[in-house]
Design a protein around this motif. Structure first.
Motif, short mmCIF file in Angstrom:
data_model
loop_
_atom_site.label_atom_id
_atom_site.label_comp_id
_atom_site.label_asym_id
_atom_site.label_seq_id
_atom_site.Cartn_x
_atom_site.Cartn_y
_atom_site.Cartn_z
N HIS A 271 -19.73 125.91 -12.75
CA HIS A 271 -20.62 126.01 -11.63
C HIS A 271 -20.68 124.65 -10.60
O HIS A 271 -20.89 123.45 -11.36
N SER A 272 -20.83 124.93 -9.71
CA SER A 272 -20.92 123.94 -8.46
C SER A 272 -21.91 124.34 -7.51
O SER A 272 -21.85 125.25 -6.82
N SER A 273 -22.71 123.26 -7.34
CA SER A 273 -23.83 123.43 -6.23
C SER A 273 -22.97 123.51 -5.02
O SER A 273 -23.45 124.23 -3.82
N SER A 274 -22.06 122.73 -4.63
CA SER A 274 -21.33 122.82 -3.44
C SER A 274 -20.49 123.99 -3.03
O SER A 274 -20.46 124.37 -2.11
N VAL A 275 -19.94 124.43 -4.21
CA VAL A 275 -19.26 125.74 -4.04
C VAL A 275 -20.16 126.76 -3.70
O VAL A 275 -20.05 127.91 -2.62
N SER B 124 -23.49 130.71 -12.13
CA SER B 124 -22.84 131.05 -10.58
C SER B 124 -22.96 132.38 -10.34
O SER B 124 -23.41 132.94 -9.20
N ALA B 125 -22.77 133.25 -11.12
CA ALA B 125 -22.65 134.82 -10.98
C ALA B 125 -24.04 135.28 -10.64
O ALA B 125 -24.39 136.09 -9.87
N ALA B 126 -25.18 134.62 -11.44
CA ALA B 126 -26.45 135.14 -11.10
C ALA B 126 -27.01 134.62 -9.83
O ALA B 126 -27.79 135.46 -9.17
N GLU B 127 -26.76 133.30 -9.47
CA GLU B 127 -27.22 132.77 -8.11
C GLU B 127 -26.41 133.61 -7.03
O GLU B 127 -27.15 133.72 -6.22
N LEU B 128 -25.25 133.86 -7.20
CA LEU B 128 -24.64 134.71 -5.98
C LEU B 128 -25.04 136.23 -5.86
O LEU B 128 -25.32 136.53 -4.85
N SER B 129 -25.28 136.80 -7.07
CA SER B 129 -25.73 138.15 -7.06
C SER B 129 -27.13 138.46 -6.56
O SER B 129 -27.31 139.15 -5.63
N ASN B 130 -28.02 137.40 -6.89
CA ASN B 130 -29.32 137.53 -6.32
C ASN B 130 -29.30 137.01 -5.02
O ASN B 130 -30.37 137.34 -4.14
N TYR B 131 -28.41 136.58 -4.39
CA TYR B 131 -28.20 136.07 -2.72
C TYR B 131 -27.42 137.22 -2.06
O TYR B 131 -27.64 137.18 -0.89
#
Length: 311
Positions: free
Chosen positions: A129-133, A163-170
């Motif tokens: 997980h990377s906040s920049s990515v 990462s998967a959760a953050e992207l999916s929620n977005y």
């Protein structure tokens, strides 16, 4: 010494605070709190207290040049100041606030440079997980691109799930994958896909130090002709490696992989030895480029500029 500094160090060590950017920011905030609460009457006494706090924070994560560089920045500016002690304390607090603003600005620049790299109607493979990515992918999504993201779960602490959760929620199409299917994901992506990772450190040779498993993913990507980019702030460059010093690789606790209860469950008569390094080193030859606040640069070009900035 404030209890908050020790608490911040514990949270960094236990990964309650994780990600190089978040760690550096938390450390700088802890330094500001130390300065604000200090009873020191002289500049020398204040700087001694801050130096002790910095040492505690640095020891929490050995492989974090962003952490070391941020603390060195605060201490250096404090030493350079001619202000009286009360004004110096306020100056340290202001420096910490400015550091956070500067960090956020750099992340936005990285997102702007990295967004165009994301293939429209293509796919991206992530490790850890990377906040920049995350910012790069969200920028590409906001720009109207459609793409799929394969997120390796990243054992043993499963940062890939974050990462998967953050992207999916977005609203981004995210697929959570077991680590051992990296090659399968690369085959599904084809040549139009790319690999994006963060960075915990970049050496003077342009080598990338990142979450354990990154080197293996990079080798696979190189074999399939898939580009790999590291999205990171320039402050991840480690100037200590300019003199030939190796980047330390942190060894994490065995219990992250196998607890005593799990060992009994699986039939171990005694606890086995566990190899659990936090990071590995990816040779510069496997890295297509670094996406920083300066733009997209080859490892060689990045090291040249970073050396001039941080030497």
């Amino acid at each position: 010494m404030l209890g908050s500094t020790a608490k911040t160090a514990r949270e960094i060590r236990s990964l309650r605070i994780q990600g190089a950017e978040a760690i550096a920011s938390a450390a700088v905030e802890a330094m500001a709190a130390e300065a604000h609460a200090s009873k020191a009457k002289t500049k020398a006494a204040l700087l001694k207290e801050l130096g002790q706090a910095a040492n505690i924070l640095k020891q929490a994560r050995p492989t974090e040049p962003a952490l070391r560089n941020s603390l060195r920045f605060i201490l250096a500016r404090g030493r350079q100041s001619d202000a009286a002690v009360p004004e110096l304390k306020r100056f340290i607090v202001i420096l910490a606030r400015d550091y956070a603003k500067h960090s956020l600005l750099n992340k936005k620049k990285i997102a702007g440079h990295g967004g165009p790299l994301v293939p429209n109607n293509g796919a991206v493979l992530l490790h850890c997980h990377s906040s920049s990515v995350m910012r790069v992918l969200k920028k590409a999504h906001d720009d109207g691109k459609k793409f799929k993201v394969y997120c390796l779960e990243t054992r043993p602490l499963y940062q890939g799930r974050t990462s998967a959760a953050e992207l999916s929620n977005y609203g981004i199409d995210a697929v959570l994958c077991v680590d051992s299917c990296a090659e399968t994901a690369l085959l599904k992506m084809g040549r139009r896909g790319i690999v994006l990772v963060g960075a915990d450190a970049v050496t003077a040779d342009g080598d990338l130090v990142n979450k354990i498993g990154t080197a293996g993913v990079a080798a696979l990507a190189y074999g399939y002709g898939t580009r790999l980019y590291s999205c990171t702030g320039s402050h991840k460059f480690d100037p200590l490696t300019l003199g030939g010093k190796s980047e330390p690789i942190e060894e994490r606790a065995a219990e992250e992989v196998l607890t005593t209860a799990d060992a009994a469950k699986w039939g171990f008569k005694r606890m086995p030895r566990v190899l659990n390094p936090a990071f590995d080193l990816t040779p510069a030859s496997l890295v297509t480029g670094f996406v920083t606040e300066w733009g997209v640069q080859s490892p060689k070009a990045f090291v040249k500029r970073a050396t001039a900035e941080y030497r």
